[in-house]
Design an enzyme around this catalytic site. Structure first.
Site, PDB file in Angstrom:
ATOM      1  N   ASP A  66       0.928  -1.236  -0.147  1.00  0.00           N
ATOM      2  CA  ASP A  66      -0.002  -0.060   0.085  1.00  0.00           C
ATOM      3  C   ASP A  66       0.964   1.203   0.120  1.00  0.00           C
ATOM      4  O   ASP A  66       0.962   1.946   1.042  1.00  0.00           O
ATOM      5  CB  ASP A  66      -0.909   0.229   1.240  1.00  0.00           C
ATOM      6  N   ASN A 114       1.486   6.740   3.710  1.00  0.00           N
ATOM      7  CA  ASN A 114       2.231   5.690   4.405  1.00  0.00           C
ATOM      8  C   ASN A 114       3.780   5.696   4.459  1.00  0.00           C
ATOM      9  O   ASN A 114       4.247   4.658   4.619  1.00  0.00           O
ATOM     10  CB  ASN A 114       2.031   4.055   3.846  1.00  0.00           C
ATOM     11  N   ASP A 147       1.535   1.134   7.783  1.00  0.00           N
ATOM     12  CA  ASP A 147       0.302   0.485   7.011  1.00  0.00           C
ATOM     13  C   ASP A 147       0.899  -0.643   6.235  1.00  0.00           C
ATOM     14  O   ASP A 147       0.877  -0.511   5.209  1.00  0.00           O
ATOM     15  CB  ASP A 147      -0.297   1.455   6.154  1.00  0.00           C
TER      16      ASP A 147
END
Length: 243
Positions: A166, A171, A185
């Site tokens: 992701d 992130n 994440d």
């Protein structure tokens, strides 16, 4: 992911975990989950909460954090569990500010290339042969929300890496030196084609920094002469949008 636009009621679990410390909602996601910051400064923790869902796999994220910690700056686990509000994981904060914090969004010219270098660092640091996690096209088929009938070719050997899973801009953390200082994440980290990570990375540049930053990001990612296949990148963007 987005910054909450309105105040949110703080769940009882978060208040209990905070034990009187300051609490702030810092992120929401499309699954109905919220990330809460507990405390401030270097001692801050984060609680990520959300409904039970295949994309919010607490056990899988804990396993990945444990494996990744040997190689890269990632959050360390404090506690986790589930209750009436859903599943949750509490981790220690990392140094740096979120890549899409206002101070970074208004300073895109150096931050965007830093994000490119940061993602390349992630890919270069992790040993593919030792990674027990998979993020191949086949493994993602169960998460598709929209039809996706396009065939994506098997990755070429030089493009097989351990992907973040992701790699959207929020992130990544930016340190005081202007470079990426940490990664968060990580519940979908696994072996895949590097273009699978580049897809959400370049998509989120437009969401967070505006149009026109893709070339700067990819130039930094490919500083050693690596070539990105733009047609393959587009296929992975379509796959990301189908999830």
């Amino acid at each position: 992911m987005s910054i909450p636009s309105l105040p949110r009621a703080i769940p009882e679990l978060v208040l209990r975990e905070a034990a009187g410390q300051r609490v702030e909602a810092v992120w929401t996601n499309g699954l109905g989950g919220t990330t809460w910051q507990i405390g401030e400064g270097e001692d801050r923790d984060f609680i990520k909460m959300g409904p039970e869902h295949p994309e919010f796999d607490i056990t899988g994220e804990i396993q990945r954090l444990d494996w990744l910690a040997e190689f890269l700056p990632v959050p360390s686990l404090v506690s986790c569990g589930f209750d009436d509000d859903g599943v949750w994981i509490r981790t220690k904060g990392l140094p740096g500010s979120n890549a899409v914090a206002p101070r970074n969004v208004t300073n895109a010219a150096p931050v965007v290339p830093a994000l490119g270098r940061g993602l390349r660092r992630f890919h270069d640091a992790l040993p593919v042969d030792e990674c027990p996690f998979d993020w191949s096209v086949e493994s993602r088929s169960s998460l598709l929300r929209n039809p996706f009938e396009v065939s994506i070719p098997a990755p070429r050997a030089e493009h097989v890496v351990v992907c973040h899973g992701d790699a959207c801009n929020p992130n990544f953390l930016i340190g005081d030196d202007g470079e990426v200082s940490g990664f968060v994440d990580l519940g979908r980290t696994g072996v895949a084609d590097r273009h699978a990570d580049l897809a959400p990375a370049v998509l989120s540049l437009g969401w967070n920094f505006g149009d026109g930053w893709t070339d700067a990001f990819l130039s930094a990612y490919c500083a050693d002469g690596l070539t990105v296949d733009r047609d393959l990148l587009e296929l992975y963007i379509r796959l990301w949008n189908a999830e």
